[in-house]
Each structure stands twice: as C-alpha cells, then as structure tokens.
Design an enzyme around this catalytic site. Structure first.
Site, PDB file in Angstrom:
ATOM      1  CB  THR A 202      -0.991   2.957 -16.749  1.00 25.33           C
ATOM      2  OG1 THR A 202      -1.382   4.097 -16.007  1.00 25.33           O
ATOM      3  CG2 THR A 202       0.476   2.688 -16.529  1.00 25.33           C
ATOM      4  CB  VAL A 231       3.115  11.903  -7.831  1.00 24.15           C
ATOM      5  CG1 VAL A 231       4.004  10.814  -8.405  1.00 24.15           C
ATOM      6  CG2 VAL A 231       3.622  13.282  -8.267  1.00 24.15           C
ATOM      7  CB  THR A 253      -2.124  -0.667 -15.043  1.00 19.80           C
ATOM      8  OG1 THR A 253      -3.305   0.133 -15.295  1.00 19.80           O
ATOM      9  CG2 THR A 253      -2.460  -2.124 -15.340  1.00 19.80           C
TER      10      THR A 253
HETATM   11  N1  ASP Z   1      -1.766   3.631 -11.864  1.00 14.85           N
HETATM   12  C1  ASP Z   1      -1.989   4.871 -12.544  1.00 14.85           C
HETATM   13  C2  ASP Z   1      -2.070   5.993 -11.546  1.00 14.85           C
HETATM   14  O1  ASP Z   1      -2.641   5.815 -10.498  1.00 14.85           O
HETATM   15  C3  ASP Z   1      -3.247   4.867 -13.357  1.00 14.85           C
HETATM   16  C4  ASP Z   1      -3.320   3.760 -14.390  1.00 14.85           C
HETATM   17  O2  ASP Z   1      -2.893   2.634 -14.133  1.00 14.85           O
HETATM   18  O3  ASP Z   1      -3.845   4.019 -15.478  1.00 14.85           O
HETATM   19  O4  ASP Z   1      -1.582   7.063 -11.823  1.00 14.85           O
END
Ligand code: ASP
Length: 337
Positions: A202, A231, A253
């Site tokens: 992310t 989501v 993230t």
């Molecule tokens: N936090 C994001 C999710 O769970 C994933 C990520 O941080 O890459 O959708």
C-alpha cells in the site's frame, strides 16, 4: 526636553522594534511517505529492483516536498506524492495493484484534512486511474465521506476524473503472484488470503505545510486474494488514515482487518492528544504492543504539527521516506535509518 523625549521614545520603542524584526516561528514543512510494509529483508530484490524502488520513493518525496516548499497545501503534497506511487507499477496501489481471488483489481483509498477534519474515501473501484484523486473529490465535492464500487465510479465520471479499462492496473509480476497463490491454495487446502509472508505494498503520505496544517492519505489494491467485496483499513478513516492539526497525521499499511479492529490511526492521534505522548511513543505502543499482541503486522507513518515524525513497523521492513529542510531519507529494511 525635546531631546529627552525623543531619546525616551527611542529607548521605549527599541524593544518593540526589535520584537517586530524577530522572525516569526517557521513551520518545519515536512513530508513522510510509505510504500507498504511486509516481509522485506535484504536480498528479496535484485540491486536493480531495489534501486528502482528507492528512486521512485525519492521522486514521490520530491514531488510532495516541492508543493510544500512553494507554500502549497499539505493536502496537495499528499496527493502529489500518492499519485506518483499509484502510477508506479511496483507498488500495490493504482497500476500494479494485487489481484482478488477472482483475478480482479479492486482499489481503496482515503484522504483527510487535519485543519477541518474533512475526509473522503472510496472502496472497491476498478476503473479510476488515481483513487486518491477520487477520495479527494468525495471530500471536497460531495456531502459524504465514503463511496463504494459502482456509485464511486459514477461519481468519478460526473466529476471528470480519469477512467481507465480495468486491464490498465494489471502487471505481469502481480499476475504471476496471483497464479502462484491460487496453486498454493489448491495444494495446501489452505486459504491463500491467510498467507501473510508477503509485502503489503500500500502507499501513503502525511504532510505538514507552511500554514501548520496536517494532511494524510492512503491508497491500495488491498490484500492479495481478498474476496467477495472485501474492504480493508485503507479507506476507513481512523484505521488507515487520520489527520488532525491538534495531534497528528497517520497513514497505515499492514494486515487491514487488525488495523480496522484497533482503529490504529485514530488511536495513535488520541494517545498524542490525550496522553501527551510523542508521535514516536504513541506509534510504538500501537504497533509494537497492541498490533503485535494480536499476532498481526504492519506499520505507520506519523507526523506531528511540530514536524516530529515516526516511521514505525513490526514487519521485517517498510518502504519509507521523509523529507524536510534538513534531511531526505529513504529506507526499506529494519534498522536502516
Ligand atoms: N492495509 C491494506 C489492506 O489491508 C494492505 C496493505 O497495507 O498493503 O487492504
């Protein structure tokens, strides 16, 4: 007498004049970014790949900082840095997003203005080139905070945002990873969405502008192999993104389900606001204790109104960077700065 009065006036006026010439306190304009946390250890990438990551992070920092340096708003800096990373195929946001279990790219994003507590978010969009721009349009041009799926895309169309074919987001390396995950799932009879030995990818940014305003934004393709309209935390205000001039700005993230349950971004700012913690102490508590104790991983970038910041994670690494008048740092692995 006249001379005396003139002299007296001079001496009484002098301190006021001196005060007048004193420079007003300057806000230490700053931008902090991340490109995802996860299983990032030295050797995971070839030197060329690693150099490309570092170059793109530098570019995003420069784009955001240029806005701040010229007196622009924190929101614009956050958007500029995130757009650059959404357009870069190596991050799990915009082009290069991970695939859902059905082989699709579904994107989530959010943005928040620390001056007004206005916020905008979108979930599950499949045709909007830059979801962060759509999140901002939701914040500024609608009476709502979050739009999802078809409705979000209708709003994007109505507001003149660039739409692309869903295939625009596809990259070969993500497709291969998706195929591998499908195979592993079949062979191990285990839900591949639960294999967490990967990097999250992310992207996010937090910024402090010359007016002393904070902003935060985050954008993602979510977790690989997510299913049925899942989501994550990224579009959830208070989990993936939060900004308040009174405390701090945060972008997250990591394993989104835990970030939602722990309202990580808001918790960090609440600890700063109500317990008087530094951003580093608050991020440390939330990531190394609360998140860690639940057996989950990830990271945050946090920025305070005085320019102090934290880049905290309990995964092996996190793509991250900071730029202010004194330093420009890019790091990937633990203990690198
Ligand atoms: N936090 C994001 C999710 O769970 C994933 C990520 O941080 O890459 O959708």
């Amino acid at each position: 007498m006249r001379i005396f009065l003139t002299l007296a006036a001079f001496f009484f006026a002098a301190p006021a004049m001196a005060e007048h010439h004193e420079a007003a306190p300057v806000t230490p304009v700053t931008i902090v970014i991340h490109g995802g946390a996860g299983a990032l250890a030295p050797g995971r990438y070839s030197p060329e790949e690693e150099a490309a990551f570092r170059a793109k992070l530098n570019e995003a920092l420069d784009a955001g900082y240029a806005v701040l340096e010229s007196g622009g708003a924190a929101l614009d800096a956050v958007e500029a840095a995130i757009v650059l990373m959404e357009d870069a195929p190596m991050f799990n946001a915009g082009k290069g997003a991970v695939f859902t279990r059905k082989g699709k790219n579904e994107l989530d994003s959010s943005i928040m203005d620390g001056a007004t507590l206005n916020a905008g978010a979108v979930a599950g969009v499949t045709r909007v080139k830059n979801p962060i721009k759509l999140a901002r349009a939701v914040m500024e041009k609608s009476d709502h905070v979050m739009f999802a799926r078809d409705g979000a895309e209708k709003f994007a169309r109505e507001n003149g945002l660039e739409l692309v074919k869903p295939s625009y987001f596809k990259t070969e390396h993500r497709w291969k990873a998706y195929k591998r995950a499908l195979k592993a799932e079949k062979e191990n009879q285990k839900d591949a969405a639960l294999f967490h030995d990967f990097k999250y990818g992310t992207v996010g940014a937090v910024a402090l502008d010359a007016e002393g305003n904070l902003a935060a934004g985050t954008s993602t393709g979510g977790m690989m192999m997510k299913r049925y309209g899942r989501v994550g935390d990224t579009p959830i205000i208070g989990a993936g993104t939060f900004a308040d001039n009174k405390s701090c700005a945060v972008s997250s993230t990591g394993w989104g389900e835990y970030f939602i349950r722990l309202t990580i971004a808001r918790d960090i700012c609440a600890q700063v606001e109500y317990q008087g913690k530094t951003v580093e102490e608050a991020a440390d508590d939330v990531i190394h204790h609360r998140l860690q104790d639940m057996g989950a991983d990830g990271g945050v970038i946090v920025l305070a109104p005085d320019g102090s910041y934290a880049m905290t994670f309990n995964s092996k690494g996190m793509f991250r960077g900071v730029k202010n008048a004194e330093e420009q740092i890019i790091a990937i692995y633990g203990e690198e700065e």
